[in-house]
Design a protein around this motif. Sequence first.
Motif, PDB file in Angstrom:
ATOM      1  N   PHE A   1       0.814  -1.207   0.000  1.00 38.09           N
ATOM      2  CA  PHE A   1       0.000   0.000   0.000  1.00 38.09           C
ATOM      3  C   PHE A   1       0.846   1.255   0.000  1.00 38.09           C
ATOM      4  CE2 PHE A   1      -1.862  -3.462   2.345  1.00 38.09           C
ATOM      5  CZ  PHE A   1      -3.062  -3.639   1.683  1.00 38.09           C
ATOM      6  N   PHE A   2       0.428   2.201  -0.820  1.00 44.39           N
ATOM      7  CA  PHE A   2       0.907   3.558  -0.712  1.00 44.39           C
ATOM      8  C   PHE A   2      -0.208   4.326  -0.026  1.00 44.39           C
ATOM      9  CE2 PHE A   2       3.820   3.341  -4.695  1.00 44.39           C
ATOM     10  CZ  PHE A   2       4.845   2.826  -3.922  1.00 44.39           C
ATOM     11  N   ILE A   3       0.107   4.927   1.108  1.00 44.29           N
ATOM     12  CA  ILE A   3      -0.838   5.783   1.810  1.00 44.29           C
ATOM     13  C   ILE A   3      -0.331   7.205   1.642  1.00 44.29           C
ATOM     14  CG2 ILE A   3      -1.540   4.003   3.447  1.00 44.29           C
ATOM     15  CD1 ILE A   3       0.290   5.339   5.527  1.00 44.29           C
ATOM     16  N   LYS A   4      -1.147   8.163   2.042  1.00 43.04           N
ATOM     17  CA  LYS A   4      -0.712   9.551   1.914  1.00 43.04           C
ATOM     18  C   LYS A   4       0.609   9.722   2.659  1.00 43.04           C
ATOM     19  CE  LYS A   4      -2.030  14.287   2.427  1.00 43.04           C
ATOM     20  NZ  LYS A   4      -3.039  15.257   2.774  1.00 43.04           N
ATOM     21  N   ASN A   5       1.638  10.080   1.944  1.00 43.64           N
ATOM     22  CA  ASN A   5       2.968  10.289   2.505  1.00 43.64           C
ATOM     23  C   ASN A   5       3.542   9.057   3.181  1.00 43.64           C
ATOM     24  OD1 ASN A   5       2.859  13.036   1.716  1.00 43.64           O
ATOM     25  ND2 ASN A   5       1.664  13.487   3.543  1.00 43.64           N
ATOM     26  N   GLY A   6       3.199   7.864   2.706  1.00 45.34           N
ATOM     27  CA  GLY A   6       3.740   6.667   3.333  1.00 45.34           C
ATOM     28  C   GLY A   6       3.665   5.439   2.447  1.00 45.34           C
ATOM     29  N   VAL A   7       4.281   4.387   2.931  1.00 47.15           N
ATOM     30  CA  VAL A   7       4.273   3.091   2.256  1.00 47.15           C
ATOM     31  C   VAL A   7       4.148   2.014   3.335  1.00 47.15           C
ATOM     32  CG1 VAL A   7       6.815   3.055   2.207  1.00 47.15           C
ATOM     33  CG2 VAL A   7       5.541   1.603   0.646  1.00 47.15           C
ATOM     34  N   MET A   8       3.318   0.985   3.059  1.00 46.80           N
ATOM     35  CA  MET A   8       3.085  -0.084   4.024  1.00 46.80           C
ATOM     36  C   MET A   8       3.054  -1.436   3.324  1.00 46.80           C
ATOM     37  SD  MET A   8       0.093   1.471   6.573  1.00 46.80           S
ATOM     38  CE  MET A   8      -1.041   0.324   5.892  1.00 46.80           C
ATOM     39  N   ALA A   9       3.392  -2.458   4.091  1.00 46.60           N
ATOM     40  CA  ALA A   9       3.312  -3.833   3.610  1.00 46.60           C
ATOM     41  C   ALA A   9       2.622  -4.674   4.677  1.00 46.60           C
ATOM     42  CB  ALA A   9       4.709  -4.378   3.330  1.00 46.60           C
ATOM     43  N   ALA A  10       1.750  -5.583   4.246  1.00 47.80           N
ATOM     44  CA  ALA A  10       1.025  -6.479   5.155  1.00 47.80           C
ATOM     45  C   ALA A  10       1.512  -7.902   4.941  1.00 47.80           C
ATOM     46  CB  ALA A  10      -0.476  -6.391   4.911  1.00 47.80           C
ATOM     47  N   PHE A  11       2.105  -8.465   5.980  1.00 45.51           N
ATOM     48  CA  PHE A  11       2.603  -9.835   5.961  1.00 45.51           C
ATOM     49  C   PHE A  11       1.642 -10.715   6.752  1.00 45.51           C
ATOM     50  CE2 PHE A  11       6.299  -7.183   5.407  1.00 45.51           C
ATOM     51  CZ  PHE A  11       7.137  -7.890   4.549  1.00 45.51           C
ATOM     52  N   PRO A  12       0.964 -11.672   6.106  1.00 44.15           N
ATOM     53  CA  PRO A  12       0.080 -12.554   6.866  1.00 44.15           C
ATOM     54  C   PRO A  12       0.884 -13.433   7.832  1.00 44.15           C
ATOM     55  CG  PRO A  12       0.002 -13.080   4.509  1.00 44.15           C
ATOM     56  CD  PRO A  12       0.962 -11.955   4.688  1.00 44.15           C
ATOM     57  N   ILE A  13       0.302 -13.680   8.989  1.00 50.01           N
ATOM     58  CA  ILE A  13       0.905 -14.579   9.974  1.00 50.01           C
ATOM     59  C   ILE A  13       0.384 -15.974   9.669  1.00 50.01           C
ATOM     60  CG2 ILE A  13       1.102 -15.141  12.426  1.00 50.01           C
ATOM     61  CD1 ILE A  13       0.523 -12.073  12.914  1.00 50.01           C
TER      62      ILE A  13
END
Length: 187
Positions: free
Chosen positions: A29-41
């Motif tokens: 994901f690119f969020i406003k002024n950011g970047v995120m990654a979701a790693f499933p457990i």
Amino acid sequence: MRIGKYFVFIFFAAALNVSAKMKDECGAFFIKNGVMAAFPIKKNRDKWIWYKKERPEYAWIAETGFYENGVFKGNGFGFIASIGSANLKNTPMQQGTLQELIDFSGKNAFLTKDSTFHNVESLNDLMMYSSQISAKVIVGEFIMLGTQNPEAVRMAKLKKPTHMKLQAILPESIESYMCYPEIESIN
């Protein structure tokens, strides 16, 4: 520290929104002024152990880039949360919750060899030592890893990447994986 608190709020609000629509899937994901990654457990447990005197330890690695025809080509930026020691023999074993493991982990951004700036030592050092990476376990289903560090976000979005390569490395090989989610924009 005000920026850090703002990021945490945005980070977790976006993470909860993301977890509602994902189940056992990687996310980018690119969020406003950011970047995120979701790693499933893949397998949650009450007690996690690290510095177990064996390799591998734990790492959650995200790289931005392009994925086409089964091939990933990075744009030169990545970020990571990892636990490991070069001296496992003399490092005492530790245990706790997954969130405690994540809190204990080292977190930083980095430039890969795919980066046109890889050989610029000052920029490499800036990414490695100055970027602020956050990580949080969300609803026991995902580890969200992200940053709003301006220079890191600029490098992540360089060349307008379409995908991320997410790699989870855990001691139990059945829990390790690699995936290539398409980057979604969340504002």
